[in-house]
Structures are given as structure tokens and as C-alpha cells.
Motif scaffolding. Sequence first.
Motif, PDB file in Angstrom:
ATOM      1  N   ALA A 143      22.559  38.567  98.736  1.00  0.00           N
ATOM      2  CA  ALA A 143      21.344  38.949  99.462  1.00  0.00           C
ATOM      3  C   ALA A 143      21.603  39.139 100.963  1.00  0.00           C
ATOM      4  N   THR A 163      18.600  41.110 102.679  1.00  0.00           N
ATOM      5  CA  THR A 163      17.846  41.931 101.729  1.00  0.00           C
ATOM      6  C   THR A 163      16.800  41.091 101.003  1.00  0.00           C
ATOM      7  N   LEU A 167      21.525  41.891  95.327  1.00  0.00           N
ATOM      8  CA  LEU A 167      21.986  43.226  94.935  1.00  0.00           C
ATOM      9  C   LEU A 167      23.300  43.119  94.182  1.00  0.00           C
ATOM     10  N   LEU A 206      15.304  49.958  94.687  1.00  0.00           N
ATOM     11  CA  LEU A 206      16.133  49.706  95.862  1.00  0.00           C
ATOM     12  C   LEU A 206      15.402  49.996  97.181  1.00  0.00           C
ATOM     13  N   ASP A 208      12.926  48.495  98.833  1.00  0.00           N
ATOM     14  CA  ASP A 208      12.743  47.381  99.768  1.00  0.00           C
ATOM     15  C   ASP A 208      14.055  47.059 100.489  1.00  0.00           C
ATOM     16  N   SER A 209      15.151  47.065  99.750  1.00  0.00           N
ATOM     17  CA  SER A 209      16.455  46.790 100.368  1.00  0.00           C
ATOM     18  C   SER A 209      16.850  47.925 101.314  1.00  0.00           C
TER      19      SER A 209
END
Length: 338
Positions: A143, A163, A167, A206, A208-209
Motif C-alpha cells: 500500500a 494508496t 496493490l 484502480l 482511487d490509487s
Amino acid sequence: MDDRKLEVLRAIVEDYVSTQEPVGSKAVAQRHALGVSAATVRNDMAYLEEAGYIQQPHTSAGRIPTPKGYRLFVDRLGKIKPLSTAERRAVHRFLSEAIDLDDVVTRTVRLLAQLTHQVAVVQYPSLNRSSVRHLEIVAVTPARLMIVMITDTGRVEQRYVETPAELSEDHILELRRLVNEQLQGKALADAPRIIADLASLARPELRDSASALARVLLETVVSRTEERVAVAGAANLTRPGNFFSGSLRPILEALEEEVVLMQLLGRADSNALLTVRIGDENEIDDFRETTVVTAGYGPGSVVGHMGVLGPTRMDYPGTIAAVRAVARYVSEILEQNR
């Protein structure tokens, strides 16, 4: 002004720079092949003094150039004294051994101070005038990501991103591909607009990241990290023969201020190949008794500036040649590393 008076002015400037002593008409007539008598030189000196190009520091002394005289001398320089073959080789070898951009800047500022015996200032390549060569994304934890941005001028900017979700390796590869597709080769001046659209281009899971990544990238490209400068040779101001009417302290204190140093180098958007500012031509009050010689450098276009600061009584042909040559070598190194 006729050519002979210009030659008399040139002789006074050169002799005063080399001897540090006021120059008399007899010395000019003896040292320089002007083909005229000392009396004729005295007449020419009287004209130059009345016009404000030279002055008498005290009664019974010879004459010294004024800032106006130095200005005319620089403007009428017919020939810049080139670096010797040995100096050029040494400059090329010293700079070519640099391992990265920080090393290039450090070596450059030290070299300029040594060549000119003045204070040297070098601006790091401006991010605003660079382009993205590559963006690397590395997982520190599932993260937490590390972003490394490399520009075409060799600047390396490193940031960390937290993040909102962990991931996988595939997700990180996908984000890396996305940011490089969008930003690689793009001017950093255009980057904010491109970065603003990154999240919308990512897959829903993906976004939000990608949004967190975009926020950190935006902070990187709009930050003032381009306002970095390196300084060397401040002690040169105290060398024998460097005459200042007041204390050196205001000049030394001003050299510690980064904002002042950026003003010293000139406008960041200037493409001037070489600039010489003498005395009151300097906008900063603390530098009104100094001369500043600056040049732009960069691979194809100007991305930064470098220069030297010293007393108005300096070796103008030699200083101009050194600043110009070093700027050219640094430009060539950046071009080779693009």
C-alpha cells in the motif's frame, strides 16, 4: 569616440586589472604600442575622464576605470581570450567524469570558481523547462509506492505515495504503463493538465490509487524544487586586490539567500547566451559594487543558468571565456545523456 581613445581606455582597464594600481599616461604610452606621445595620451585621458569612463581616485594618482568605462570596454571587446588547450582538456575531463546531475552541478560550480577566482553560482536545470524521460513506480509495501521521475536534463525527483488499497504487482505494472504512456516525452510545463486526467483513464478498481498517484505527481511538477542553486568560491571575495568601499558582510549574507541567487542569475525564462551586468546595472542593492557574468545552458534550449560574481575590477575577457566555455561543455554533457 575615436579608435585611439578606445585603445587608451582598453589599456587603462587591462593595466588596472593586472597591476591593481591607478594607471598614468606615461605608463600607457610605454606599455602599449599606440604610436603617440604621453602628452597625447594625457589629452585622451582627460576626455575619457570628462565623459565619465575613468576617474582619479585621489590627487596625483593615475586613473582607474568607472563602471561606465568597464561597460564600454566589455561592449567593444573585439576578442574573447579563449581557454588554452590544456584548460579545455582539463575542463572536459573534469566534467565528463561526473556520475549524475548532482555531480555535474557540483563539479561545474567548483570549476567556475577555480577558473575565474570569483564566486560561482549554478542553477540546477529547471523542472519547468524539462521534459519527462521516464517514470518508475516501485512497491515499498503493498500500500506504499515510490515514484521516481527522471527528466531529459537528468533531474531525478523521488516521492512516496500511500494508496487507499493494497496493490498487486500486476496493478503496479498497469499504473506504471499508464503514467508513462501519458507523460513520457511531455514537457513538464504541460504535465499538470495531463496528470489531472490520469484517474479517469484508469480502470475503475484502480481509480482511487491512480488519483492518489496523480496528487503526488502534481505536487512534484508544480513544486519549487527547480529553484535549487549551488554556490562555491565565496572566499574569493576576500582575495588581495578586491576593493569594496564598504563591508563584505552584506554581499556574503545575500549570497546565502536562494531567492537572491535566482535574481542574481537573471530571469529563469531568459534564453540569453551571455549577460554581463556591471555595478549599478545589478538590480540587487548589495551587488552594486560587483560585476555578474552569467550564461544559459541546456541541451538544445536553455534549462538553467550559471555565472560568477566578483568586483568590477576583474579580468573580463578571461571570465567571459570561462563562463561561456563551461556552459557549452555542460550543455554537451546534458545533450549526450538525453
